[in-house]
Design an enzyme around this catalytic site. Structure first.
Site, mmCIF file in Angstrom:
data_model
loop_
_atom_site.group_PDB
_atom_site.id
_atom_site.type_symbol
_atom_site.label_atom_id
_atom_site.label_comp_id
_atom_site.label_asym_id
_atom_site.label_seq_id
_atom_site.Cartn_x
_atom_site.Cartn_y
_atom_site.Cartn_z
ATOM 1 C CG ASP A 286 -8.646 -2.149 -4.877
ATOM 2 O OD1 ASP A 286 -7.881 -1.165 -4.796
ATOM 3 O OD2 ASP A 286 -9.585 -2.194 -5.701
ATOM 4 C CE LYS B 243 -12.232 2.983 8.796
ATOM 5 N NZ LYS B 243 -11.375 3.789 7.926
ATOM 6 C CE1 TYR C 272 -15.178 9.122 -2.157
ATOM 7 C CE2 TYR C 272 -13.607 7.342 -1.850
ATOM 8 C CZ TYR C 272 -14.193 8.296 -2.657
ATOM 9 O OH TYR C 272 -13.789 8.435 -3.966
ATOM 10 C CB THR D 124 -0.943 0.042 1.231
ATOM 11 O OG1 THR D 124 -1.808 1.180 1.113
ATOM 12 C CG2 THR D 124 -0.198 0.141 2.546
ATOM 13 N NE ARG E 281 -8.074 -1.173 5.142
ATOM 14 C CZ ARG E 281 -8.726 -0.043 4.853
ATOM 15 N NH1 ARG E 281 -9.212 0.717 5.819
ATOM 16 N NH2 ARG E 281 -8.908 0.324 3.604
HETATM 17 P P1 ITT Z 1 -3.339 1.885 -1.936
HETATM 18 O O1 ITT Z 1 -4.039 1.511 -3.225
HETATM 19 O O2 ITT Z 1 -1.922 2.287 -2.148
HETATM 20 O O3 ITT Z 1 -3.503 0.850 -0.864
HETATM 21 P P2 ITT Z 1 -5.462 3.847 -1.764
HETATM 22 O O4 ITT Z 1 -5.814 4.879 -0.735
HETATM 23 O O5 ITT Z 1 -5.480 4.288 -3.215
HETATM 24 O O6 ITT Z 1 -4.057 3.213 -1.349
HETATM 25 P P3 ITT Z 1 -7.656 2.071 -2.350
HETATM 26 O O7 ITT Z 1 -7.412 2.054 -3.831
HETATM 27 O O8 ITT Z 1 -8.003 0.776 -1.700
HETATM 28 O O9 ITT Z 1 -6.402 2.624 -1.564
HETATM 29 O O10 ITT Z 1 -8.755 3.136 -1.940
HETATM 30 C C1 ITT Z 1 -9.746 3.638 -2.805
HETATM 31 C C2 ITT Z 1 -10.309 4.916 -2.247
HETATM 32 O O11 ITT Z 1 -11.115 4.618 -1.119
HETATM 33 C C3 ITT Z 1 -9.289 5.962 -1.786
HETATM 34 O O12 ITT Z 1 -9.798 7.240 -2.113
HETATM 35 C C4 ITT Z 1 -9.229 5.780 -0.293
HETATM 36 O O13 ITT Z 1 -8.933 6.997 0.370
HETATM 37 C C5 ITT Z 1 -10.661 5.331 0.017
HETATM 38 N N1 ITT Z 1 -10.653 4.418 1.169
HETATM 39 C C6 ITT Z 1 -9.950 3.266 1.311
HETATM 40 N N2 ITT Z 1 -10.176 2.717 2.519
HETATM 41 C C7 ITT Z 1 -11.052 3.539 3.161
HETATM 42 C C8 ITT Z 1 -11.653 3.538 4.428
HETATM 43 O O14 ITT Z 1 -11.388 2.589 5.335
HETATM 44 N N3 ITT Z 1 -12.495 4.534 4.739
HETATM 45 C C9 ITT Z 1 -12.772 5.508 3.856
HETATM 46 N N4 ITT Z 1 -12.242 5.605 2.634
HETATM 47 C C10 ITT Z 1 -11.374 4.635 2.282
#
Ligand code: ITT
Length: 196
Positions: free
Chosen positions: A70, A174, A153, A8, A180
């Site tokens: 993801d 959370k 979000y 990540t 997660r």
């Molecule tokens: P990596 O891919 O490097 O892990 P990322 O933040 O891009 O980092 P994701 O593609 O999984 O990770 O995230 C998709 C979107 O959803 C991104 O805008 C995150 O900030 C958001 N997101 C991920 N997990 C979240 C959570 O637990 N609560 C709220 N928003 C989340």
């Protein structure tokens, strides 16, 4: 202690995962971030594919098993968008929140259902998938952001049982119910059973 790389670029994920680990199985797994820049192209069509891309890259670079998640926010009134495009929905998190609020501005309260989905994939250094787990939480898109905790979000994701957004919750709170957490707990059980 099993060492597993975490694929990540998002430091909040590491922080949440380490915090959950303390509760589930302290001293069982050590998650380490990939050294250097980590930015594989997430060009998969599904959460599974994108989590695999990130985990496989981390496992290859680090030469040890790697885990990646993801995550996406799926909004019913938007035909489950932004979904796998949640990271690319708008250039930064502030504009993502603004864009989502704008797209939802005429959607009545009872039609604002949404869910977070988190798919985790554990991959061996040779690229073989060892295990996958998915976790989900259902809620609603609020009409305005609320809360200072969490990330992404979270300020717009309202959880009816607790009557607050995910960003109103402490990390501990959370981590008791999040998408997660619901993926990580069975994943760690699997790791303990199969890799230790
Ligand atoms: P990596 O891919 O490097 O892990 P990322 O933040 O891009 O980092 P994701 O593609 O999984 O990770 O995230 C998709 C979107 O959803 C991104 O805008 C995150 O900030 C958001 N997101 C991920 N997990 C979240 C959570 O637990 N609560 C709220 N928003 C989340």
């Amino acid at each position: 202690m099993i060492k597993i790389a975490l694929g990540t670029s998002n430091p909040h994920k590491l922080e949440e995962i380490n915090d959950m680990l303390k509760e589930i199985h302290p001293d069982s797994v050590e998650f380490v971030l990939v050294e250097g820049d980590f930015n594989p192209e997430e060009n998969g069509m599904t959460f599974e594919e994108n989590s695999y891309i990130k985990a496989a890259e981390a496992a290859k670079v680090m030469g040890i098993p790697a885990l990646a998640d993801d995550t996406g926010l799926c909004v019913k009134a938007l035909d489950n968008r932004p979904g796998i495009h949640s990271a690319r929905y708008a250039p930064d998190q502030k504009s993502k929140i603004a864009k989502l609020l704008d797209e939802m501005k005429n959607v009545p309260e009872e039609e604002r259902e949404a869910y977070f989905i988190c798919t985790m994939t554990l991959v061996a250094p040779d690229g073989k998938i060892l295990h996958t787990q998915t976790g989900r939480i259902d809620g609603y898109i609020d009409t305005k952001p609320s809360g200072e905790h969490g990330f992404g979000y979270d300020p717009l994701f309202f959880v009816p049982n607790l009557n607050k957004t995910m960003a109103d919750m402490s990390m501990k709170e959370k981590n008791t119910l999040s998408h997660r957490a619901r993926a990580l707990k069975p994943m760690v059980e699997w790791i303990m059973k199969n890799l230790s």
